[in-house]
Design a protein around this motif. Structure first.
Motif, short mmCIF file in Angstrom:
data_model
loop_
_atom_site.label_atom_id
_atom_site.label_comp_id
_atom_site.label_asym_id
_atom_site.label_seq_id
_atom_site.Cartn_x
_atom_site.Cartn_y
_atom_site.Cartn_z
N THR A 115 34.78 45.69 42.88
CA THR A 115 35.71 46.34 41.88
C THR A 115 36.29 47.74 42.64
OG1 THR A 115 33.81 47.25 40.66
CG2 THR A 115 35.00 45.20 40.07
N ALA A 116 35.97 47.88 43.80
CA ALA A 116 35.92 49.26 44.51
C ALA A 116 37.50 49.80 44.39
CB ALA A 116 35.54 49.25 46.11
N LEU A 169 36.52 36.67 43.03
CA LEU A 169 37.63 36.60 44.09
C LEU A 169 38.83 35.71 43.80
CD1 LEU A 169 35.56 37.02 47.28
CD2 LEU A 169 36.96 38.73 46.18
N SER A 170 38.31 34.51 43.27
CA SER A 170 39.30 33.31 43.12
C SER A 170 40.05 33.58 41.52
CB SER A 170 38.54 31.90 43.19
OG SER A 170 37.63 32.06 41.83
N VAL A 171 39.58 34.22 40.79
CA VAL A 171 40.06 34.13 39.30
C VAL A 171 40.68 35.57 38.93
CG1 VAL A 171 39.82 33.77 37.08
CG2 VAL A 171 38.27 32.40 38.58
N SER A 172 39.97 36.45 39.47
CA SER A 172 40.47 37.72 39.24
C SER A 172 42.14 37.99 39.59
CB SER A 172 39.67 38.88 39.85
OG SER A 172 40.36 40.27 39.50
N PRO A 173 42.60 37.65 40.79
CA PRO A 173 44.03 37.72 40.94
C PRO A 173 44.87 37.16 40.13
CG PRO A 173 42.75 37.42 43.06
CD PRO A 173 41.99 37.09 41.88
N GLN A 174 44.40 36.01 39.54
CA GLN A 174 45.21 35.29 38.32
C GLN A 174 45.33 35.68 36.97
OE1 GLN A 174 46.57 33.17 40.15
NE2 GLN A 174 45.27 33.56 42.02
N TYR A 180 43.08 49.62 33.96
CA TYR A 180 41.84 49.50 33.34
C TYR A 180 41.49 48.02 32.63
CZ TYR A 180 40.92 54.67 33.96
OH TYR A 180 40.73 55.49 34.44
N LEU A 181 42.81 47.30 32.47
CA LEU A 181 42.36 46.22 31.77
C LEU A 181 41.70 45.14 33.04
CD1 LEU A 181 45.44 45.59 29.45
CD2 LEU A 181 42.89 45.83 28.95
N HIS A 182 42.44 45.24 34.27
CA HIS A 182 41.91 44.39 35.18
C HIS A 182 40.58 44.74 35.76
CE1 HIS A 182 41.87 43.01 39.67
NE2 HIS A 182 42.55 42.32 39.14
N LEU A 183 40.26 46.14 35.56
CA LEU A 183 38.75 46.18 36.03
C LEU A 183 38.02 45.63 34.87
CD1 LEU A 183 36.84 48.12 37.46
CD2 LEU A 183 37.43 50.08 35.92
N ALA A 184 38.18 45.92 33.65
CA ALA A 184 37.25 45.15 32.53
C ALA A 184 37.25 43.86 32.72
CB ALA A 184 37.89 45.80 31.24
N GLY A 185 38.42 43.09 32.87
CA GLY A 185 38.57 41.59 33.31
C GLY A 185 37.51 41.31 34.19
N SER A 186 37.46 41.94 35.38
CA SER A 186 36.93 41.37 36.54
C SER A 186 35.42 41.78 36.18
CB SER A 186 37.26 42.40 37.79
OG SER A 186 38.36 42.29 38.36
#
Length: 472
Positions: free
Chosen positions: A300-301, A425-430, A436-442
């Motif tokens: 998540t860097a 790595l496989s699911v986060s881009p989808q 912040y929603l992407h960060l929280a989701g990851s």
């Protein structure tokens, strides 16, 4: 006994996680208010001062904790020797900086920052006594209060537009408040007395510890200095940004665990089976928590830096990823140095510690001007890959902690963390979200995948982890 152990650990981690929160607040403020160059200048000066203080602290504190009996003459000897050597160091640093630079501002910054050595060293006797007695509540209180007052002062200085002075002010005031709290909690009068034979004994016991501590801490403080010499203050600022994100959780958690581990290991130093058991159990729990934490930071860097600190720090993203992987590797043998101190066998890894540190600094010196902060990050990674197997070899020679025990303590957390990395790595881009929603989701995706994977590998982990703090 078990309840007392849990209360002790509770106060340790109250202090350490409180420091994380307070450090995050001040660090975000500095990232917004200071330029990379200003942060770099303050970091270099404090790194030099803390490196000197660290050497002296290591010679005194851990050997005092290990003593079977701590008498008044021991306290007086350690305290006044620390004061005298600190005053001498302040004078030497203040004189040396006059020859190094003609900039009056840098001279004043360095001279005032060096006073931190005195406050740090005065505290060592008090801290050692409280670690021996298990008074971690007071240790937590003094650190947190010092951090609050120092952080407020540092942010105020930054708001006034004084740049690197903010970093100096925070460090100096934090240490001053800490020693005042300790002296008020233990208002004894320490007589001016130095016992020569005891001081020599303390130096003999503490020198290997200090060399090991100097070797490892040089990588965090000395690297900033060498990088500043070769790549400039801006590169130091970027590197320090990435390093601070790693050090906030690592320092808090490591210091908390190791503060408790040394007296616990020392009490079992004459019982090899029990000592091996607590080293292994402690490593399992630490690896369970820390390996996924640091690999998660690497994953998540980009979100962490761009969302929290801003685009001006984008160059720090790849540095953070490399340093996070380095920290994850270091978790696997985090108790090695402490265990060697507990059985008074620190000398077994001195050559390895020094040699790998010199090599890392040499790499920074040679490649810093070309690759900037990345040279420092890769140098630390290379050093970690070299020193970890050498630490295990030293542990095996000292207490019989061999590669089988090392692998048994770490393989579950490493495998589960790799599953977590592959999943994110496989699911986060989808995920189809940003910010912040992407960060929280990851983070949520990583936590769930790690928990499931670890539970499959070790279904009874909650019961076994609980037993670590209630048995042995």
């Amino acid at each position: 006994m078990a309840n007392h152990r849990l209360v002790t650990l509770g106060w340790i981690f109250t202090e350490k996680f409180g420091l994380i929160l307070l450090s995050m607040i001040t660090f975000v403020a500095y990232a917004r208010l200071l330029s990379p160059a200003e942060l770099g200048v303050g970091t270099i000066i404090i790194a030099i001062v803390e490196l000197v203080g660290l050497i002296y602290s290591s010679v005194l504190e851990d050997p005092l904790v290990r003593l079977q009996r701590l008498e008044d003459k021991h306290i007086s000897t350690a305290f006044w020797a620390a004061v005298l050597v600190s005053l001498l160091s302040i004078v030497l640093i203040s004189v040396a900086v006059v020859f190094y630079t003609s900039d009056p501002m840098l001279r004043w910054m360095t001279a005032l920052a060096s006073v931190k050595i005195l406050f740090t060293m005065m505290a060592r006797v008090y801290v050692a006594q409280m670690r021996r007695s298990g008074n971690f509540k007071m240790l937590a209180s003094r650190t947190l209060l010092g951090k609050v007052v120092g952080g407020v002062a540092g942010i105020a200085v930054a708001l006034w537009g004084l740049g690197a002075w903010a970093v100096i002010a925070q460090a100096l005031i934090m240490e001053f408040v800490s020693i005042i709290v300790l002296m008020r909690a233990d208002p004894r009068r320490i007589a001016f007395y130095i016992d020569g034979p005891f001081l020599r004994e303390l130096l003999r016991a503490g020198t290997p510890v200090a060399i090991n501590a100097l070797s490892s801490q040089t990588l965090q403080r000395g690297v900033n200095v060498v990088l500043g010499m070769t790549a400039g203050a801006n590169a130091v600022g970027m590197f320090n940004m990435a390093m601070r994100i790693i050090d906030l959780p690592r320092t808090a958690i490591y210091n908390g665990l190791l503060s408790y581990a040394l007296p616990a290991f020392s009490r079992r130093s004459s019982e090899p089976v029990r000592l091996l058991g607590i080293i292994g159990d402690s490593t399992v729990v630490s690896s369970f928590l820390l390996t996924p934490l640091f690999l998660g930071i690497a994953l998540t860097a980009s979100d962490l830096i761009l969302l929290i600190f801003g685009a001006k720090w984008a160059e720090a993203i790849p540095l953070l990823q490399v340093l996070a992987c380095t920290a994850a590797i270091g978790n696997t043998a985090m108790y090695a140095t402490t265990a060697l101190v507990a059985v008074n066998r620190s000398h077994l890894t001195i050559k390895a510690e020094v040699a790998t540190t010199v090599l890392a600094l040499l790499l920074v010196y040679v490649f810093g001007s070309v690759y900037g902060g990345m040279a420092a990050a890769v140098a630390l990674l290379a050093r970690m890959l070299m020193i970890t197997p050498l630490q295990i070899r030293g542990l095996n020679a000292a207490v019989g902690y061999d590669w089988r025990r090392f692998l048994d303590s770490n393989y579950r957390s490493v495998l589960a963390s790799l599953v977590m990395v592959a999943t994110v790595l496989s699911v986060s881009p989808q995920l189809g979200v940003q910010g912040y929603l992407h960060l929280a989701g990851s983070i949520l995706l990583g936590a769930l995948s790690y928990a499931v994977a670890y539970s499959v590998l070790h279904p009874r982990w909650p019961q076994e982890f609980k037993s670590v703090f209630t048995t042995r």
